[in-house]
Design an enzyme around this catalytic site. Structure first.
Site, PDB file in Angstrom:
ATOM      1  N   GLU A  36       0.826  -1.259   0.023  1.00  0.00           N
ATOM      2  CA  GLU A  36      -0.053  -0.056  -0.005  1.00  0.00           C
ATOM      3  C   GLU A  36       0.866   1.070  -0.072  1.00  0.00           C
ATOM      4  O   GLU A  36       1.776   1.344   0.728  1.00  0.00           O
ATOM      5  CB  GLU A  36      -0.757  -0.083   1.268  1.00  0.00           C
ATOM      6  CG  GLU A  36      -1.851   1.067   1.196  1.00  0.00           C
ATOM      7  CD  GLU A  36      -3.115   0.805   1.992  1.00  0.00           C
ATOM      8  OE1 GLU A  36      -3.484  -0.231   2.424  1.00  0.00           O
ATOM      9  OE2 GLU A  36      -3.585   1.966   2.500  1.00  0.00           O
ATOM     10  N   ASN A  74      -3.340  -1.681   7.660  1.00  0.00           N
ATOM     11  CA  ASN A  74      -4.732  -2.082   7.144  1.00  0.00           C
ATOM     12  C   ASN A  74      -4.620  -3.646   6.966  1.00  0.00           C
ATOM     13  O   ASN A  74      -3.955  -4.107   6.284  1.00  0.00           O
ATOM     14  CB  ASN A  74      -5.313  -1.488   5.841  1.00  0.00           C
ATOM     15  CG  ASN A  74      -5.395   0.010   5.863  1.00  0.00           C
ATOM     16  OD1 ASN A  74      -6.235   0.413   6.937  1.00  0.00           O
ATOM     17  ND2 ASN A  74      -4.948   0.819   5.001  1.00  0.00           N
ATOM     18  N   GLU A 100     -10.747   4.823   9.321  1.00  0.00           N
ATOM     19  CA  GLU A 100     -11.078   4.453   7.909  1.00  0.00           C
ATOM     20  C   GLU A 100     -11.622   3.034   7.891  1.00  0.00           C
ATOM     21  O   GLU A 100     -11.215   2.347   6.973  1.00  0.00           O
ATOM     22  CB  GLU A 100      -9.606   4.562   7.160  1.00  0.00           C
ATOM     23  CG  GLU A 100      -9.233   6.108   6.958  1.00  0.00           C
ATOM     24  CD  GLU A 100      -7.899   6.179   6.110  1.00  0.00           C
ATOM     25  OE1 GLU A 100      -7.837   7.125   5.590  1.00  0.00           O
ATOM     26  OE2 GLU A 100      -6.926   5.234   6.286  1.00  0.00           O
ATOM     27  N   ARG A 129     -11.042  17.690   9.955  1.00  0.00           N
ATOM     28  CA  ARG A 129     -10.352  16.681   9.984  1.00  0.00           C
ATOM     29  C   ARG A 129      -9.283  16.906  11.051  1.00  0.00           C
ATOM     30  O   ARG A 129      -8.692  15.773  11.679  1.00  0.00           O
ATOM     31  CB  ARG A 129     -10.278  16.181   8.718  1.00  0.00           C
ATOM     32  CG  ARG A 129      -9.147  15.048   8.849  1.00  0.00           C
ATOM     33  CD  ARG A 129      -9.046  14.329   7.364  1.00  0.00           C
ATOM     34  NE  ARG A 129      -7.919  13.312   7.275  1.00  0.00           N
ATOM     35  CZ  ARG A 129      -7.486  12.746   6.253  1.00  0.00           C
ATOM     36  NH1 ARG A 129      -8.363  12.804   5.345  1.00  0.00           N
ATOM     37  NH2 ARG A 129      -6.497  11.960   6.365  1.00  0.00           N
ATOM     38  N   LYS A 149       0.861  10.726  13.813  1.00  0.00           N
ATOM     39  CA  LYS A 149       1.361  11.056  12.512  1.00  0.00           C
ATOM     40  C   LYS A 149       1.797  12.748  12.891  1.00  0.00           C
ATOM     41  O   LYS A 149       1.235  13.547  13.698  1.00  0.00           O
ATOM     42  CB  LYS A 149       0.159  11.453  11.392  1.00  0.00           C
ATOM     43  CG  LYS A 149       0.101  10.090  10.853  1.00  0.00           C
ATOM     44  CD  LYS A 149      -0.954  10.179   9.472  1.00  0.00           C
ATOM     45  CE  LYS A 149      -1.138   8.837   8.991  1.00  0.00           C
ATOM     46  NZ  LYS A 149      -2.015   8.821   7.550  1.00  0.00           N
ATOM     47  N   ASP A 205      -2.461  14.373   6.948  1.00  0.00           N
ATOM     48  CA  ASP A 205      -1.811  13.332   6.395  1.00  0.00           C
ATOM     49  C   ASP A 205      -0.551  13.239   5.712  1.00  0.00           C
ATOM     50  O   ASP A 205      -0.633  12.982   4.384  1.00  0.00           O
ATOM     51  CB  ASP A 205      -3.105  12.376   5.630  1.00  0.00           C
ATOM     52  CG  ASP A 205      -2.823  11.066   5.408  1.00  0.00           C
ATOM     53  OD1 ASP A 205      -2.067  10.636   6.081  1.00  0.00           O
ATOM     54  OD2 ASP A 205      -3.525  10.417   4.566  1.00  0.00           O
ATOM     55  N   GLU A 237       4.228   8.980  -0.543  1.00  0.00           N
ATOM     56  CA  GLU A 237       2.744   9.062  -1.031  1.00  0.00           C
ATOM     57  C   GLU A 237       2.355  10.457  -1.452  1.00  0.00           C
ATOM     58  O   GLU A 237       2.171  10.581  -2.822  1.00  0.00           O
ATOM     59  CB  GLU A 237       1.791   8.568   0.203  1.00  0.00           C
ATOM     60  CG  GLU A 237       0.516   8.827  -0.089  1.00  0.00           C
ATOM     61  CD  GLU A 237      -0.455   8.356   0.942  1.00  0.00           C
ATOM     62  OE1 GLU A 237       0.021   7.970   1.906  1.00  0.00           O
ATOM     63  OE2 GLU A 237      -1.851   8.433   0.600  1.00  0.00           O
TER      64      GLU A 237
END
Lengths: 697, 697
Positions: free
Chosen positions: A181, A224, A307, A357, A381, A386, A414
Site C-alpha cells: 500500500e 490495514n 477508515e 479533520r 502522525k 496526512d 505518497e
C-alpha cells in the site's frame, strides 16, 4: 586466536540489489587495519563477520579475543563478555567523563557505545553487543577519520529507543492497494502473491542497511490488516519467525500489525470487546504463542476505528481500553503495543464547514491522556492531516504529557512525489523534530517522543535500488539517523549518505559528485513544495493514487481535505475567532501565533486562514503572486536539477544514472503540469494577472 | 392440420430473469383466439411456437396451414410458402393500395408485413418469415385492438434495415473495464471469466425480446478487442456460432468486433497493411471460415486508430483503405463492415485551446466521402463528443452524402446515470433522429442513416432485470422501436412499453401504473440534464468511471473535454469568428445558428460559446441563474419521482418495487450531490448569489 580472514561473501556483493550506503569500498579504512573484536553472541558474531569480510577485501587482519596483546589499530569490545583490558580499559576510563550525548551515568545502555582514540588505537567499547554493532557502523561512517589521533573520546547513545520502519506490505495482493500500500519501489521484500518470499539473504542485507543507519525494528505488514495478513498472528506465524531470524543478526526486531477483531476472525469468539475476559484470555494466549516462537518479538501495531478498521468503539469502549488490552497481553513478554492516533471521520460532508479533520486526533485522544498504560505507545502522525508536504506539527504531541508518544513520518513518498520526484525529506523531519510546541524555551518534539520513538513508513520494496528512485535511499537513511539523534543536521546526514553511498564507487571526481548531489537534494523538499499545493493548504492531488495535480480533486469529497478557493480568496479558517477552532488545540505561543493572520508563518498561512488573494505575506508578496512565483520557480529548479544530474554522466554506474535521469524527466513533466494547473486554476478564479507577465494558460 | 396446443415452455416463465415486455399475460388477446399460421422455415416455426404457447395459456386454438377453411380469428401467413387464400388473399389485395409506410411497390420486403382486418378476421401477411415474426409481435403490442373491425389495412416495413445492439462485452474480464465495458447490469449474457456462458435459453429469450422491439442484430464483443476476444474470429469462432444458433430463431444475426491487427496477432503476418496482398488474402480466408460456420453472420465492427487501437495509419493508409479491405472480405458473403468514426486525439494538451475534439470525426472522415465502398457502413456517434446528455448532432452526418452512415447511440447509461438513475432516452434519440441538418425542408438524420442503420450500445447484462434498473428496459425497447420507425413518438413508445411490461402484471390499478410511470419517465432525461452539466457544456463527471459530479474532473486532462469556466464566464468557443471553427463543419442554417450567440439554442449555448455568467438566455434568465434554477429544479423533480414511485407499492411485484425504490434513493443522493457541487462551484467562481436566496454551500 586469529580467525580466518575469508568470511561469508556479502549477499550484496553477488546479488542484483544495490549496496546502498554499504558498498564494500565504504569499508576500506576499516578493512585495511588490524582489528581485534572482543565479545560473544549473535551480534558480536555479526560484527566479526563484517570486519572479517572488510579485512579480506582490503588487506587488514582480524583477531577474536582473547588474547589482548595484539597490536591492533582498532579494538571493538563488548563488556558483556567480561572485563576488557589495555586500550579498551583506558578508553572506558576516558569515556567516564560526562556524556556528550545519552545518559551520564557511566552505563552505555543496550545500544550505546564509546568511541575513543587511545595510544594510537581506536577503541569502540559497548556494554552490550548491539552497541558494538552500532559502533562498528559508526567507524565505517567515519572512514579514515576514525583513526585520527586527535579524536576526543565520545559516548554515543540513541536519543530514541524505538526506531522503527512500518512496512505497509500486504501478504496477499489487495485489489486496490496492491502488494504494498502506497509502495513505489516494486513488490514487497517480505511477501509475494499471498506467500512469504523466503529470501533470507536479501532480508539479511536489508537488516544490515537498517542497522547501519540506526533502525532497530520493522513492522512486517500493513496497518490495514486484511484476511490473509490477520493470520500472521496465528497459523502464518512461521512466516514472521523466518523474517525475524533473517533480521536478528543485525539487531532488528519484528513487529506485527494486527486487527482488533482478531479474537473474532481468528479465535471464533463472538466479540472483540476489550473488557471481555474471553477476549483478554485470547490475546494473552495468542501473544504467548508469538513469544514462544519469536522470543525477541517487538510488539503489535494497531489501526483501530479508523477508515473502516474494527476497534473498541463497537463495544462502547474507547481507545485506551483497546490499547491497554493489547499492552496487557504484551507486557509480560517485554513487547509493546503501538496504537495509531490516525482517527477521523472519513465520511465527512464537504458542505459542513464546522467539521475539521485536523481537529480529529486531538479531539479523540487528548481527553484520554493518563488513561493509557505506561507500556502503550500512541503513534501520532507528524501533522494533523496526512503526511502532507507541509503541515503544522500535530497538536496531539503537546497534549498528552502522561502518555508515551511516538512520531510517525512517511518515508514512502505518497504525497511527496512517489519516488518519481527527488524530494529529500530529512530537512522536513528535522524541522518537525526540532519544533518546540511550548515555545523556544520548552521541550522539542524530539523530547516529547523520546520514550515513544520515531516511526517511518518504509519506502522499500523489491526494486533493485530498494527504493525505486536511487536518491530516495537517502530518506530511509535519514529516518534512521534522525531517530538515533534528532539533533543531527539534515545536511550533514545527507553528506554522510553521499559519502558512503556514492563517493566510494564513483568513477569521476568525488567532490563533483558530492557537490552535485547536495545541489540537487538539499533543497529538493522545498522545491517540491514550491510547485505543488501552496502555503500549507495541502492536497490538490489526484484522488485515489495521490500523484500529480488536481486542484479540486478532493474539494467536494468526504475526505475532509479542502482548500475552499473562491473568486476572492483561498484557505481554511481554523481560527477560534471565526473558524473551526483548531488553533485552540495548541498551547501558547503557537495557539496565538497560528490564530493571528499577521503572525502565522507564511508557509502555513492557508492551513490556518482563509485570506484574499491580495493578502500580503511576510515575504512582501501577495498570496496570488506567491502562488505564481513559487510555481514558476519550482519548475525552474527541477530543470536545474536535471541539468546537474546530466553532469554526473560518466561519474556513476550507468544503471544508476539512467534510472535517475528517467525519473527526473518524469519529475520535470509532472512539475510543469503542477505549475500550469495550479497557476491556471488560480488565475481563472482570481482574475489577477502575473506581475511578470509570464504565460498562464 | 391441428398442431398440439402444448408447446415448449418459455424459458422466461420458469427462469429467474424478468419477462420484460413479453410477460405471458401480454399474449392474452392473441392467445384467446383461434389462430392459423401459414408458412415454413425457422422463423415461421418460431411464430408457431409463440402462438402455440399463448393459446395453451389463454384458451385459443392453433392450426398450421393448410387447410385454409378454418374459421380463424387471426391468420399469420407467409407468402414464401406458396399462394395464400381466402382472407389472406383479400388482405393482400387491400394492402396493394399505396403504402402507408415503407416502399410502395407492393413488395413487403424481407422484414415487412401487412396487417388487415377482413371479414372479421385479422390477417398478418408477410413476404418472408421474418416479416411474419415482426407481424406477430405487432399483434401482441396491439392486444385486443388487433381484432377491432374498423382497423384499416396497413403495411409495415422497417425504416432502417440495420437495427443493431453493440455489446461492449469482454470475454476475459479486463483489469480496468471488467466483464462488460461501461456495463451497469452485472456480467455479460454471452461471456464469463474468459469463456462462453453457454446459456442458450437465456439467449433465446434475449433474442425474443429483441425481435419483439425490432432489433435484428447484435455484436457479441467489445469494440476494444483484447487478446482473448481477438480469437473469436478464429479458434474461438465456435463460441460465436453457438450464440448465433441461440439467437437465429428470432431473426437476430450476430456481428463480431475485430481488431485491425488480426492478420498479425492471429495470422502471424508481419503486417496488417490494408493494401498488402497477404493481408487481403488472410481476411478473405478468415472471413470465409466464419461464413462456413455461420452462414447468416452479420459482419464486422471495427474501432481503428482510436484511443490506442491499431488501424491503417500505421501503414500510411487511411480509414477508407482499412474499411474497404474488410468490406472486400465480407461482400462475397453478404456481410457488412461497420467502421467507427470515433477517432480523435486522446492525448490532447489542455493548454492548447485551438485543438477541438469536437472537430475530430469530421476532420478525419469528411474528406474521405466517396472513398468508401458501397458496402461499408461508417458508424457515427450521434454527437461530436461522446454520448453526452446533451450535444449537437454530429456534423459528420451531414457531410458524407456518398457514404453509407449508421447512427450510434448509447443505451447503456455511461453518462446518463449508469442505470442507477431513471433516464429515459427515447425523447433524446428521437430528437436526434428528427434533426434536420439542412434545415426544416431537408432530410432528417433518420433519412441520412436509412441505408446504414441505427446502432445502440447495449445496456443488458446478466442482471435478473436484464438492465440493472428495471425502468432502463425502456431504453432498450425504445432503441429497437425507433430503429424500426424513427418517426414514432417517444411518448407513444414508452406507453407501448408500459402497456406490455407492467399493465398485464400489475396487481393494482393499471391506469395509475400507466400515469405514474409516464410521470416518472417521460421527462426523466431532461430532469437528468437539469441536475448535471448545464447548457450543453458536457462532462463534469468523475474521471474514469464517469459517475457523479466532478466539475473540474476533466478540465486539466488530455481528453479534450473542457468547460473553461473562470470567474467571468463559462463555455467553449467553437465559433469560426473567435473559436475553434467547429461551427463551420455544419451546413446552413445550423452553421449560422450555432455561430450566433443570439440564435444558438439555449440548451447548446455552452457547447458553442464562452459567455459571461450574466449572459441572458432566450428563457430570459442569466446563465448563472439558469444553472442555479435548473439544479434546484432537477433535484425537486427527482424527489417527486421518488414520491410517485412510492405510490406504486402494492401495485407491482415487490422485487421490482424494491429495486427501483433503492435506485431512486441513490438517484436522489447523487442528484443532490450534483446540485450542490455544480452550484457551489459556480457560486465560488462567479460570486453571483442566487436570486431566490436558496442555500448554496
Amino acid at each position: 586466536m586469529s580467525v580466518p580472514v575469508t568470511g561469508r561473501a556479502s549477499a550484496a556483493e553477488k546479488s542484483t540489489w544495490h549496496a546502498a550506503w554499504l558498498p564494500s569500498a565504504a569499508f576500506r579504512a576499516l578493512g585495511a587495519r588490524d582489528v581485534l573484536v572482543h565479545g560473544d553472541g549473535t551480534l558480536v558474531d555479526t560484527v566479526l563477520d563484517e570486519v572479517t569480510r572488510a579485512c579480506a577485501r582490503h588487506g587488514g587482519r582480524v583477531w577474536h579475543s582473547p588474547p589482548w596483546d595484539v597490536d591492533a589499530d582498532l579494538v571493538l569490545a563488548s563488556r558483556t563478555a567480561g572485563p576488557v583490558a589495555n586500550a579498551a580499559a583506558e578508553a572506558a576510563r576516558l569515556g567516564a567523563t560526562p556524556a556528550v550525548d545519552g545518559t551520564g551515568d557511566g552505563s552505555l545502555g543496550e545500544e550505546g557505545f564509546l568511541l575513543a582514540r587511545v595510544d594510537g588505537v581506536t577503541v569502540v567499547l559497548a556494554d552490550a553487543p548491539a552497541g558494538l554493532l552500532y559502533g562498528l557502523f559508526h567507524v565505517v561512517r567515519l572512514g579514515a577519520a576514525a583513526f585520527d589521533d586527535d579524536r576526543p573520546p565520545r559516548r554515543h547513545q540513541p536519543a530514541l529507543a524505538r526506531r522503527i520502519l512500518d512496512h505497509w506490505d500486504n501478504v496477499a495482493v489487495h485489489p486496490v492497494s496492491g502488494q504494498v500500500e502506497r509502495g513505489y519501489a516494486g513488490g514487497s521484500v517480505f511477501w509475494r502473491d499471498g506467500a512469504a518470499r523466503r529470501e533470507p539473504e536479501r532480508l539479511r542485507d536489508y537488516g544490515r542497511l537498517l542497522a547501519a543507519c540506526g533502525v532497530n525494528a520493522v513492522t512486517v505488514n500493513n496497518v490495514n490488516v486484511h484476511d490473509t495478513e490477520a493470520r500472521l498472528l496465528t497459523d502464518r506465524l512461521g512466516d514472521v519467525a523466518e523474517i525475524a531470524d533473517a533480521l536478528r543478526p543485525y539487531g532488528i526486531r519484528v513487529h506485527l500489525s494486527v486487527t482488533f477483531a482478531a479474537p473474532m476472525v481468528l479465535g471464533g469468539l463472538p466479540t472483540a470487546d476489550p473488557l471481555d475476559g474471553r477476549v483478554r484470555a485470547w490475546w494473552a494466549e495468542a501473544t504467548g504463542r508469538v513469544y514462544r516462537r519469536i522470543p525477541d518479538f517487538g510488539g503489535y501495531l494497531v489501526k483501530a476505528d479508523s477508515e473502516g478498521r474494527p476497534g473498541p468503539f463497537a463495544y462502547g469502549r474507547d481507545h485506551a481500553d483497546g490499547a491497554n488490552l493489547l499492552a496487557g497481553a504484551l507486557a509480560p513478554h517485554g513487547g509493546v503495543v503501538r496504537w495509531r492516533a490516525f482517527v477521523y471521520d472519513h465520511r465527512q460532508d464537504w458542505r459542513d464547514r464546522s467539521t475539521d479533520r485536523a481537529r480529529a486526533a486531538h479531539d479523540h485522544f487528548a481527553p484520554l491522556d493518563g488513561r493509557f498504560r505506561d507500556d502503550v505507545v500512541l503513534q501520532v502522525k507528524f501533522g494533523p492531516l496526512d503526511f502532507q508536504t507541509r503541515e503544522p506539527v500535530s497538536p496531539v504531541l503537546a497534549a498528552m504529557p502522561a502518555t508515551r508518544l511516538a512520531l510517525e513520518v512517511q518515508a514512502t513518498q505518497e504525497y511527496t512525489g512517489q519516488q518519481r520526484h527527488v524530494c529529500h525529506l530529512g530537512p522536513w523531519w528535522s524541522e518537525v523534530l526540532r519544533f518546540a510546541p511550548w515555545g523556544p524555551a520548552g521541550d522539542t518534539v524530539a523530547d516529547v517522543v523520546a520514550a515513544g520513538g520515531l516511526v517511518a513508513v518504509a519506502n522499500v520494496g523489491d526494486d533493485p535500488f530498494w527504493t525505486g528512485h536511487p536518491l530516495a535511499q537517502a530518506n530511509l537513511y535519514a529516518a534512521g539517523r534522525l531517530a538515533w539523534d534528532p539533533r543531527l543536521d539534515p545536511g550533514a546526514i545527507l553528506d554522510e549518505w553521499i559519502e558512503l553511498t556514492w563517493l566510494p564507487v564513483t568513477t569521476g571526481d568525488p567532490e563533483l559528485v558530492r557537490r552535485t548531489l547536495h545541489a540537487i537534494m538539499d533543497d529538493s523538499w522545498r522545491t517540491y513544495e514550491r510547485y505543488t499545493a501552496p502555503l500549507g493548504v495541502g492536497f490538490m492531488v489526484r484522488p485515489g493514487h495521490h500523484y500529480g495535480p488536481d486542484v479540486d480533486g478532493y474539494e467536494y469529497t468526504p475526505w475532509g481535505t479542502y482548500h475552499f478557493a473562491d473568486r476572492d480568496g483561498v484557505g481554511v479558517d481554523r481560527t477560534r475567532a471565526t473558524g473551526t477552532g483548531f488553533t485552540g488545540q495548541y498551547p501558547s505561543p503557537w495557539s496565538e501565533v497560528y490564530e493571528s493572520r499577521r503572525r502565522c508563518p507564511d508557509e502555513l498561512l492557508l492551513f490556518f486562514h482563509h485570506v484574499p488573494y491580495g493578502h500580503v505575506l511576510h515575504s512582501g508578496r501577495t498570496v496570488i503572486q506567491h502562488i505564481y512565483d513559487t510555481h514558476f520557480a519550482g519548475v525552474a529548479e527541477v530543470a536545474a536539477m536535471r541539468e546537474r544530474w546530466r553532469s554526473l554522466a560518466g561519474a556513476l554506474d550507468p544503471a544508476v544514472h539512467d534510472r535517475v535521469a528517467e525519473r527526473l524527466d518524469e519529475q520535470f513533466r509532472c512539475a510543469v503540469e503542477w505549475r500550469d494547473q495550479v497557476n491556471t486554476y488560480f488565475f481563472r478564479k482570481s482574475g489577477v494577472p502575473d506581475a511578470h507577465g509570464r504565460r498562464i494558460h
